[in-house]
Design an enzyme around this catalytic site. Structure first.
Site, short mmCIF file in Angstrom:
data_model
loop_
_atom_site.label_atom_id
_atom_site.label_comp_id
_atom_site.label_asym_id
_atom_site.label_seq_id
_atom_site.Cartn_x
_atom_site.Cartn_y
_atom_site.Cartn_z
CE LYS A 108 0.49 99.27 16.30
NZ LYS A 108 0.57 100.70 16.33
CD GLU A 168 -9.10 111.32 30.21
OE1 GLU A 168 -9.45 110.37 30.95
OE2 GLU A 168 -7.92 111.52 29.88
CD1 TRP A 184 -1.61 95.98 15.51
CD2 TRP A 184 -3.46 96.79 16.43
NE1 TRP A 184 -1.73 97.28 15.10
CE2 TRP A 184 -2.87 97.81 15.64
CE3 TRP A 184 -4.65 97.09 17.12
CZ2 TRP A 184 -3.40 99.09 15.53
CZ3 TRP A 184 -5.18 98.37 16.99
CH2 TRP A 184 -4.57 99.36 16.21
CB THR A 213 -5.67 111.84 33.44
OG1 THR A 213 -4.77 112.70 32.75
CG2 THR A 213 -7.08 112.11 32.98
#
Ligand code: ADP
Length: 546
Positions: A439, A330, A444, A185
């Protein structure tokens, strides 16, 4: 009671064997680094993969050894996919867009024994080679006529290597959980980490790719993976195409709009797959030259959120269905794809769009859930958003050599690092990366939603949103914009355009214009560098709050 069914292992070699036997006239068409278009069939691809397996054996490559590639999408890369994994070695696809020291790090970490490289990357490898500690030799993926002087030690010519071998080779049979390939990755934080795929996970993932409700790949398709084979196995297409006998079209190094269009048009591509940036180039080319896409049925957009404006353009102006897809290295990589359920396909287009902009719905084989910061499950109501967790047979259970430690929770769930909503139909919508979410006053704000909205403005080429420290709200959004060439669109015009389309408290506190937004090696916006670039930035709303 044990079942009475054959325990035949699911092996990657069986994919190319099937294609060669039953789709012997399906073509693989490649734009080569040397220039001309190359075409042959799965029969030749299989024969040459077997020659390669013989060559690797002669070079001393054994079961489990890592063999790396630095290569574009092309027929030789495909042969290496099958030759290496088929003989039981591990194919390590290196992303050539990484920095040289990252390439050195991962090749050493993987303990690559041989590296196969396209001509393009020879100069890059020459720089890296002195730091490589395990590599015994380099194979340059070309013929004698195109070989040139190189400082690479033990450099071999691919075609010469193959010419010396027979295509008489029986693929070995082994446990389906044997490692087949390795992909690092890009590691936006820390060193890159290796995801080690199995033969079993790869074959199961290929079945999924061919499902009608996933990408629906079939023998009737001509598929153009623009997504590189060094990026999560070209989203599994390099395996799924032989599984169903689809014709494969490989773009090589040329990703510009004109080159891609030429392949799409001349080869009558029915399905393509790539990141939004590539489609921006293709759309710009087609718009400029008044081109159409008469053969293309659908295009898969993923890797980053597909902007609504892009979905609309493909569907309205070109009659191409967009399949918005989400996944990660993944996850082999597919997790969700946006094939419409029939009840939504009957809705007016504007209402369908609400679903099309989502990242799709869950693919059989992948379990999804969302949790809050304390690990509590959140409802699948399309509204609540939380950390997106995944589980399934083509999802990693840990990085190569244990890097990053334990990655699964006690129940076997893997944290994707994405923040998302889920609904009862299985539709998932990414609202952010956990690291990028803004935030504000304990709530959020989704940076992705703001970016998607901003790029819908006709004068905006690219947009990124980051959180900037704020004395009252902790963080507030800053919108960073690259204007389209020739545009002098203002902050006020952008904000006016966004107003009313999002909650008031989500509106960016400031808009700033830059010439360029930094990207990662896989084409995603590099928020870390942006945050560094704007460290200490003072929002106009900060003073009022103090
Ligand atoms: P990298 O090596 O760049 O991390 P990955 O392909 O593994 O490459 O990146 C996976 C991440 O990319 C996902 O976790 C998600 O954040 C993002 N991503 C992938 N597809 C989408 C999509 N359709 N919309 C939004 N984000 C996406």
């Amino acid at each position: 009671m044990r079942a009475l069914m054959q325990d035949k292992p699911l092996l990657i070699s069986s994919l190319i064997d099937f294609a060669a036997q039953y789709h012997s006239d399906s073509e693989i068409v490649s734009r080569t680094v040397e220039g001309p278009i190359h075409r042959y069939t799965y029969v030749e691809a299989q024969a040459r993969s077997k020659r390669l397996a013989n060559a690797l054996q002669r070079l001393g490559v054994e079961l489990g050894d890592r063999v790396a590639t630095l290569a574009w999408n092309g027929y030789r890369h495909l042969e290496i996919y099958y030759g290496v994994s088929g003989m039981g070695a591990v194919l390590h696809t290196i992303n050539p867009r990484l920095f040289p020291d990252q390439i050195a790090y991962i090749a050493n970490h993987a303990e690559d024994k041989y590296i196969f490289t396209d001509l393009t990357f020879v100069p890059l490898l020459e720089k890296v080679a002195p730091s490589l500690t395990t590599v015994k030799g380099y194979v340059i993926m070309t013929d004698e006529a195109h070989m040139h002087e190189t400082t690479l030690p033990n450099a071999l010519c691919y075609e010469t290597l193959l010419a010396a071998e027979s295509d008489d080779y029986d693929w070995p049979q082994f446990d389906e959980m044997t490692a087949s390939s390795l992909c690092y990755t890009s590691g936006t934080t820390g060193n890159p980490k290796g995801v080690l795929y199995a033969h079993r996970s790869t074959v199961l993932h290929s079945f999924a790719v061919c499902m009608q409700d996933v990408l629906g790949l079939s023998s009737r398709d001509t598929v153009l993976p623009v997504v590189p084979m060094f990026h999560a196995n070209a989203w599994g297409l390099a395996y799924a195409a032989p599984m169903c006998g689809a014709k494969l079209v490989m773009p090589g190094a040329a990703m510009d709009g004109e080159s891609i269009y030429q392949l799409v048009d001349e080869e009558k591509v029915t399905m393509s797959a790539g990141v939004p940036t590539v489609w921006l180039m293709l759309l710009a080319h087609m718009q400029e030259h008044g081109k159409k896409l008469p053969h293309m049925d659908r295009t898969v957009i993923g890797g980053s959120a597909a902007p609504q404006s892009m979905i609309e353009t493909f569907e309205r102006d070109y009659d191409v269905t967009v399949i918005h897809a989400w996944g990660m290295t993944e996850m082999s990589p597919l997790g969700t794809t946006g094939v419409m359920k029939s009840k939504f396909a009957e809705l007016p287009f504007d209402e369908q769009l609400e679903y099309k902009v989502k990242q799709g719905r869950v693919v059989y084989g992948v379990e999804l859930k969302i949790i809050d910061d304390d690990g509590n499950d959140l409802p699948h109501d399309g509204v609540a958003f939380g950390h997106l967790m995944v589980r399934g047979p083509w999802i990693t259970n840990g990085y190569f050599k244990g890097e990053g430690g334990e990655v699964l929770d006690a129940d076997g769930w893997f944290d994707t690092g994405d923040v998302a909503t889920l609904d009862g139909e299985g539709y998932m919508q990414i609202t952010d990366r956990s690291k990028d979410v803004i935030k504000s006053g304990g709530e959020w704000i989704s940076s992705i939603d703001l970016e998607n909205l901003a790029v819908g403005h006709p004068d905006v080429a690219e947009a990124a949103v980051i959180g900037i420290a704020h004395p009252k709200w902790d963080e507030r959004p800053l919108l960073v914009i690259v204007r389209n060439p020739g545009s002098d669109v203002t902050k006020d015009a952008i904000l006016q355009y966004m107003e009313g389309k999002i909650a008031k408290w989500w509106m960016p506190d400031d808009v700033t214009f830059v010439d360029e937004i930094p990207h990662t090696a896989t084409g995603k916006i590099q928020k870390i560098s942006l945050r560094e670039q704007f460290a200490g930035y003072k929002l106009p709303t900060a003073d009022a709050a103090e």
